[in-house]
Design an enzyme around this catalytic site. Structure first.
Site, mmCIF file in Angstrom:
data_model
loop_
_atom_site.group_PDB
_atom_site.id
_atom_site.type_symbol
_atom_site.label_atom_id
_atom_site.label_comp_id
_atom_site.label_asym_id
_atom_site.label_seq_id
_atom_site.Cartn_x
_atom_site.Cartn_y
_atom_site.Cartn_z
ATOM 1 N N MET A 132 0.730 -1.091 0.031
ATOM 2 C CA MET A 132 0.113 0.144 0.069
ATOM 3 C C MET A 132 0.873 1.170 -0.189
ATOM 4 O O MET A 132 1.956 1.015 0.389
ATOM 5 C CB MET A 132 -0.993 -0.007 1.105
ATOM 6 C CG MET A 132 -2.028 -1.257 1.081
ATOM 7 S SD MET A 132 -2.973 -0.842 -0.426
ATOM 8 C CE MET A 132 -3.418 -2.233 -0.572
ATOM 9 N N CYS A 133 0.148 2.387 -0.456
ATOM 10 C CA CYS A 133 1.323 3.360 -1.013
ATOM 11 C C CYS A 133 0.654 4.720 -0.993
ATOM 12 O O CYS A 133 -0.560 5.161 -1.006
ATOM 13 C CB CYS A 133 2.038 3.084 -2.329
ATOM 14 S SG CYS A 133 2.103 1.054 -2.495
#
Lengths: 442, 298, 252
Positions: free
Chosen positions: B1-2
């Site tokens: 996730m980012c």
């Protein structure tokens, strides 16, 4: 003279066993999947496949009673202003008011308080009874958000963000119309008597990057006082644990497939999610790789039954365990004294799992006013406390025999495995050998 | 996730600040991705040279003398500008493919981050602040760029696991989300002859796009293809020679915010990434629709 | 009754809320002080406190601004916010003079939140009471799992709005995206513009006098002028999913 062929012994199929045949018939008759409660019932690699080594010429035991063996644990030391201190490393897992009756929830609260441990709310929200009777209460934060409110968030002792549970990683809550009584309907803002549909994802965040922001919000609302737990089913324990830590969790809860539910599709329970034993080593490894073992605490649940299970889980690096099914059994669930009524329901004591129907003879997984009376919260609370006491004493006995003055000093090296699967899953040698499948290239 | 950022400048006077602006945007999303960060900067075309961005875990060993060796191997002038673990190799555009092969032969441990007329790709393990410092991104000039800061979900935290992933000449991809059928897609692409360095789902998405374009689709069509061929949750931002593209999956749970003024078009996973852009208070701010491909190009 | 009745959404943006008017506003500059200090100060308010007007400056997309407030104060946020602004609000009136990120007013219990600009995904998610007004557009999943909140959107709403909406009212002056009201329970949806598509078990319903009255009251509370209740269509549950039936299996 006619020659008769001797008959062969009638042979049933292992593949199409009695249960499978009956399930196909049921599916053909109804056209709907089978819904039931409890966790995975089939035989799985579990703690029974591990043994402790005990004392020997090289390792000396402690005396019982005089030489203390500490059982306490602190949960939530990472960020919370008020971490939770428990006397025993066994907590009561989340079970909803709605799936359980009010008296049953009260009994859990009473028993846990007597034992110096915590209970956990479930999908229905926090009841006054449970907050009143449970000295340490963990408040679940679920996809449904039934009954969620800031007042309860602030009077909880910890908050558990539920991403999934072992029985159904990826499934939401389920409560059928029979159990949506007036009180349940009001708490959940649902019409009475309908079948509750369930959300499987949280409504306002998806993914660990957004979870981090959600956890911050919960901390801000509660002024950073409470430990925040993140609970996952036994899906990808290594990554899930690492991501929960990165998202800011104080405590990670991993629930294996033997973990129970009030109701979901049978096929979900038996075919999705890994056995508890398979989840522990990867979860501990993730914490160790991040340098967070013992700094972010790990709670494991799903099929914990006795002090040996507790000791084995702790030896593998877990900080505490949680019980659900076992707690209900201690309260009186599936007790043989109701056998006649179980038979009327088409089942038998020990097999009864149609908890969604709300007709529980033991009065625990029901909202029926008459059946509910069969649980005396004070007596049942006492039974739970007795059971927790026995588990603690059993774990201490084992720990002392292994030379430990604290349950938390048990180590993987105190264990061996009886099967190759258990050895591989737990990362301990096969008994009588140095072999840990998967390590050192073997 | 980012966290993802993208910036496309319409106002040429802002070009000297592209690196600084993108760096600020990326750093503001550090919480979303503490593991690694990467940035692709599209500079001015020189017309006479093309570039290859390379990376080595042992730069002192691998970059020393490489320019001379390469020049000899391909028979064309080569220059090499090193920045920490990365370096930009410049040579004649016609010789770029030969140069790539020669680099692999001369220095097998070097990884190629990307190639093209204008793009430079830098990515490393570490917080965004550390990564932009390491590569002097703030001082870089350019017309557009994309960046990414990573919280690894199912694969390891490594340099090669960081985004952007190169998908072709002057093209690269960053991703926020989690694919669910990337293993099957990867196997199909391997059968087509593609190679993979990581277990990363984004690397599969990048390879998928490259493969689609190798089969004759343009980038827009290839991005449309992701909507049916890739499963899971994704926001993709693709850097191209002339601009950038955005697509969100049909369920569109992963966040995406865009801002546009006369001076720029910007993308961020959160509005927070956009707050220091000039004129943001009067910008048109909106969220891209799901299952829709957007492009901004010169 | 909380003092918020004095702060009608239609008036909050006016000069009446400028600092220095009526009572001295407490000014909190998030460029100088931390979010933690802001929220703690708001949580430290006690009943009957005379710090009833707050200004929050330079939010710059911060998350969790003014969450968990349970006193009837007025909070003006001068700028755009990130996720979860006003989360679990219980009685305060919050005005965001800018846009809001995902989850604005999530799980609101009572009170009022007005967003002058646009709102991102999940606006008003699981809200249980109070009024959320979005003067711009709301994005996808507006009113998801709502449990009694009233939401009024002057502009459009995105896809999957009112998903599993249990109770409360969602009023949209503009258009609604795909799958409106999928799996809806008893919430009421009023849309004036076009609906891209309806979700499982969501159908158009008859607008009876009591609905017109209810809608008009909501429009008045939200300070909406220039539209008539009769211009809206009502949508809600067909209630065919209220008991499990295999023939509806596709809907699950």
């Amino acid at each position: 003279m006619t020659y008769r062929n001797p008959p062969t012994t009638p042979r049933k199929s292992a593949t199409f066993d009695d249960y499978t045949l009956s399930e196909i018939r049921r599916a053909a008759a109804t056209g709907i999947y089978d819904i039931r409660g409890a966790g995975a019932k089939r035989k799985l690699p579990h703690f029974d496949d591990l043994l402790f080594l005990g004392a020997s010429i090289s390792r000396y035991p402690l005396e019982g009673y005089r030489e203390r063996c500490d059982t306490s644990v602190v949960l939530g030391s990472r960020h919370a202003k008020k971490p939770i201190e428990l006397k025993i490393p066994i907590t009561i897992a989340g079970m909803s008011f709605g799936s359980l009756s009010g008296p049953a929830k009260e009994a859990l609260g009473r028993g846990a308080t007597l034992s110096g441990t915590s209970t956990t709310t479930g999908d229905g929200g926090m009841t006054e009874e449970e907050r009143g009777h449970s000295k340490t209460l963990v408040y679940q934060y679920l996809p449904s958000r039934y009954g969620m409110n800031p007042r309860d968030l602030r009077r909880a002792d910890a908050i558990e963000v539920v991403v999934g549970q072992g029985a159904k990683p990826g499934g939401g809550g389920m409560l059928l119309g029979q159990k949506i009584s007036d009180r349940v309907a009001e708490m959940r803002t649902l019409p009475k008597g309908i079948d509750q549909r369930s959300a499987s994802r949280h409504p306002d965040w998806t993914g660990p990057d957004d979870l981090e922001i959600k956890i911050l919000e919960l901390r801000e609302i509660t002024d950073w006082e409470k430990p925040i737990y993140v609970k996952v089913g036994g899906a990808r324990p290594y990554y899930d644990t690492a991501l929960a830590v990165k998202a800011g969790a104080d405590v990670v809860v991993v629930d294996g497939m033997q973990g129970g539910t009030a109701a979901t599709q049978e096929v979900f329970i038996e075919n999705v999610g890994q056995p508890t034993l398979a989840c522990i080593r990867p979860a501990v490894q993730a914490l160790q790789d991040l340098g967070m073992h013992r700094k972010v605490q790990l709670i494991v649940s799903g099929g914990i039954r006795n002090g040996a299970d507790v000791a084995k889980a702790l030896a593998l690096g877990v900080d505490a365990v949680s019980i659900g099914t076992a707690a209900l059994v201690a309260l009186g669930d599936n007790d043989p004294r109701w056998e006649a009524e179980y038979n009327e329901l088409g089942t038998t004591a020990g097999a009864y799992d149609d908890w969604h129907e709300g007709r529980d003879p033991a009065g625990i997984t029901t909202q029926d006013p008459e059946l509910m009376k069969r649980v005396d919260p004070i007596a049942a609370g006492r039974r739970l406390a007795n059971y927790l006491k026995v588990m603690t004493l059993e774990a201490q006995t084992i720990a002392r025999a292994c030379g430990k003055n604290s349950l938390h000093n048990l180590e993987p090296e105190d264990l061996v495995a009886l099967t190759i699967e258990a050895a591989a899953m737990a990362g301990v040698p096969l008994a009588g050998t140095n072999w840990i499948p998967g390590k050192n290239g073997f | 996730m980012c966290g993802i950022v993208g910036l496309f400048l319409k106002d040429k006077s802002l070009e000297p600040q592209l690196g600084a602006m993108l760096s600020e945007m990326l750093i503001s999303l550090s919480d979303r991705g503490p593991d690694s960060a990467g940035i692709a900067i599209y500079g001015a075309p020189s017309g006479i040279e093309a570039k290859i961005t390379i990376q080595s875990a042992r730069p002192e060993r691998d970059f020393r003398g490489l320019d001379a060796e390469l020049a000899k191997a391909i028979g064309a002038p080569v220059s090499l500008a090193a920045k920490s673990t990365h370096a930009v190799v410049r040579t004649t555009p016609a010789k770029i493919d030969e140069a790539r092969e020669a680099i692999k032969a001369l220095r097998p441990d070097i990884r190629i981050m990307g190639a093209g007329d204008v793009v430079e790709i830098y990515k490393e393990v570490g917080l965004p602040e550390a990564v932009v410092d390491r590569f002097g991104v703030r001082e870089m000039t350019g017309t557009h760029g994309i960046g990414h800061t990573r919280m690894a979900t199912e694969s390891a935290v490594t340099t090669m696991g960081a985004h952007p992933f190169s998908t072709g000449a002057d093209q690269c991809l960053v991703h926020n989300g989690s694919l669910s059928n990337h293993n099957n897609v990867r196997r199909g692409l391997i059968r087509e002859g593609m190679t993979f360095e990581t277990e990363n789902d984004t690397e599969v998405a990048a390879a998928y796009l490259s493969s689609q374009m190798a089969h004759g689709k343009n980038l827009s069509e290839a991005l449309e293809g992701t909507l049916s061929d890739l499963d899971g949750f994704f926001t993709f931002v693709v850097g191209t020679k002339n601009g950038f593209g955005v697509v969100r999956d049909p369920i569109a749970c992963k966040p995406a915010v865009m801002a546009e003024t006369d001076q720029y078009v910007a993308f961020g996973s959160e509005y927070r990434a956009l707050t220091k852009l000039p004129g943001i208070d009067n910008a048109r701010v909106w969220e891209p629709e799901p299952a829709t491909v957007y492009f901004w190009e010169h | 009754m909380p003092a918020i009745n004095a702060f009608n959404a239609g008036n909050v943006s006016k000069a009446a809320r400028e600092p220095g008017h009526n009572q001295a506003s407490k000014v909190f500059d998030l460029a100088e002080m931390s979010l933690r200090e802001l929220n703690q100060a708001l949580h430290n308010l006690t009943t009957g406190s005379n710090e009833t007007a707050w200004e929050v400056l330079h939010p710059r997309g911060s998350h969790s601004v003014a969450v968990g407030v349970d006193q009837p104060v007025a909070i003006d946020v001068r700028g755009s916010v990130g996720y979860y602004c006003g989360g679990m609000n219980d009685g305060s009136t919050i005005t965001v003079h800018g846009s809001a990120g995902p989850g604005v007013g999530e799980n609101m219990m009572s009170g009022q939140i007005v967003v002058k600009g646009d709102a991102s995904q999940y606006a008003g998610a699981t809200g249980r009471g109070g009024l959320l007004v979005i003067e711009g557009n709301a994005s996808s999943r507006c009113g998801i799992s709502m449990k009694g909140i009233d939401i009024v959107v002057h502009g459009n709403i995105g896809h999957m709005s009112a998903f599993m909406a249990q109770s409360g009212n969602l009023v949209v002056l503009g258009d609604a995206g795909d799958a409106l009201g999928d799996s809806i329970y008893e919430a009421r949806l009023f849309v004036r513009g076009k609906v891209e598509s309806l979700g499982a078990d969501c159908i158009a319903k008859e607008m009876r006098p009591e609905h017109l009255e209810l809608l008009q009251r909501l429009l008045d509370r939200a300070g909406v002028t220039g539209v008539k209740a009769a211009e809206f269509k009502r949508y809600g549950a067909a209630r065919t999913l209220y008991n499990f039936n295999i023939d509806n299996a596709d809907a699950y």
